[in-house]
Design a protein around this motif. Sequence first.
Motif, PDB file in Angstrom:
ATOM      1  N   ASN A 149      19.078 -12.610 -15.335  1.00 18.45           N
ATOM      2  CA  ASN A 149      18.615 -12.925 -16.513  1.00 18.45           C
ATOM      3  C   ASN A 149      17.390 -12.295 -16.829  1.00 18.45           C
ATOM      4  O   ASN A 149      16.537 -12.119 -15.922  1.00 18.45           O
ATOM      5  CB  ASN A 149      18.472 -14.487 -16.754  1.00 18.45           C
ATOM      6  CG  ASN A 149      17.260 -15.135 -16.136  1.00 18.45           C
ATOM      7  OD1 ASN A 149      16.175 -14.860 -16.581  1.00 18.45           O
ATOM      8  ND2 ASN A 149      17.320 -15.683 -15.061  1.00 18.45           N
ATOM      9  N   VAL A 150      16.878 -12.008 -18.015  1.00 23.37           N
ATOM     10  CA  VAL A 150      15.540 -11.301 -18.316  1.00 23.37           C
ATOM     11  C   VAL A 150      14.729 -12.439 -19.157  1.00 23.37           C
ATOM     12  O   VAL A 150      13.568 -12.154 -19.474  1.00 23.37           O
ATOM     13  CB  VAL A 150      15.740 -10.154 -18.977  1.00 23.37           C
ATOM     14  CG1 VAL A 150      16.593  -8.821 -18.228  1.00 23.37           C
ATOM     15  CG2 VAL A 150      16.506 -10.362 -20.444  1.00 23.37           C
ATOM     16  N   ARG A 160      22.029  -6.779 -17.244  1.00 24.80           N
ATOM     17  CA  ARG A 160      21.855  -8.406 -17.570  1.00 24.80           C
ATOM     18  C   ARG A 160      23.232  -8.753 -18.195  1.00 24.80           C
ATOM     19  O   ARG A 160      23.051 -10.263 -18.483  1.00 24.80           O
ATOM     20  CB  ARG A 160      20.581  -8.423 -18.614  1.00 24.80           C
ATOM     21  CG  ARG A 160      20.768  -7.598 -19.963  1.00 24.80           C
ATOM     22  CD  ARG A 160      19.791  -7.373 -20.961  1.00 24.80           C
ATOM     23  NE  ARG A 160      18.890  -6.576 -20.007  1.00 24.80           N
ATOM     24  CZ  ARG A 160      17.350  -6.485 -20.833  1.00 24.80           C
ATOM     25  NH1 ARG A 160      17.218  -6.742 -22.125  1.00 24.80           N
ATOM     26  NH2 ARG A 160      16.667  -5.568 -20.456  1.00 24.80           N
ATOM     27  N   SER A 189      21.458 -15.573 -19.793  1.00 24.31           N
ATOM     28  CA  SER A 189      21.703 -14.312 -20.424  1.00 24.31           C
ATOM     29  C   SER A 189      22.578 -14.221 -21.491  1.00 24.31           C
ATOM     30  O   SER A 189      22.416 -13.621 -22.633  1.00 24.31           O
ATOM     31  CB  SER A 189      21.944 -13.301 -19.521  1.00 24.31           C
ATOM     32  OG  SER A 189      20.988 -12.959 -18.555  1.00 24.31           O
TER      33      SER A 189
END
Length: 265
Positions: A149-150, A160, A189
């Motif tokens: 996840n970002v 991602r 995400s």
Amino acid sequence: MALQMSACIETMYRELPFMERFQAAGRDGFEFVEFWSWADKDLDAVRTAAERAGVGIAGFNGDAELSLIDPGQRGDYLAFLRRSVEAARRVGARSVTIHSNGLGEGGAVVDPRDDLSGTVKLCAMFSALEDCAKIAEWSGISMNLEPLNVTTDHPGNFLRTTRMAAEMTRLIGSPKLKVLYDVYHMQLSEGGLCDTIRAYGGEFGHVHVADAPGRHEPGTGEISYPRVLACLEEIGYTGLIGFELIPETTTARAVEAIMGLTGAV
């Protein structure tokens, strides 16, 4: 669902010295353990601790601070990966985990390489993954490619989504190169967990479990883990379930939640 379970002893059992965590995980019913870095560990002591505890080693990270997306790092990346494979063979680990970007302290992305286009990053990663697959096949050590996840933990990470990871591993077509599906990361995400599992679960080589938000044990967040595990059973997933989570209070309470979820108690 009969599960083979792995405890991440980097995040669990932190009240104990590292080498005592193997025994604690084995006593609690975990068949495997996993951790993050191998380069800072005494590998002979790790193997001995696992053997004495009667647990297998599921794996560890294989790429440290080097990136698949950076064409200029390809040689160094593959050289370090070969060292990681040798470390895995030395301790009897089943796999190593690989990522699109190099990760530093606390999982921070070392360099997102914003100067490179998405096309360059994708092509560099795919080409390097073909070499990763060859290394996995000759060594016998599986490799699991992990999207992250970002939004919360890894801002700037390139890979991602499950779809991108699974489409690349499908195209390469190696039985030793699969996807590490981290339910926590992918809830943050992309959501749609069960639809994603049904679409791409055939490419999963390892599954990580933690609830979201918080990355604590199942039951502390919004993920319906009974449904997630039922979906994995539905598609015929037979790999390991790795509990890479941070106990909300104590490891003992987290283990109680895990065993209650999996039907071990």
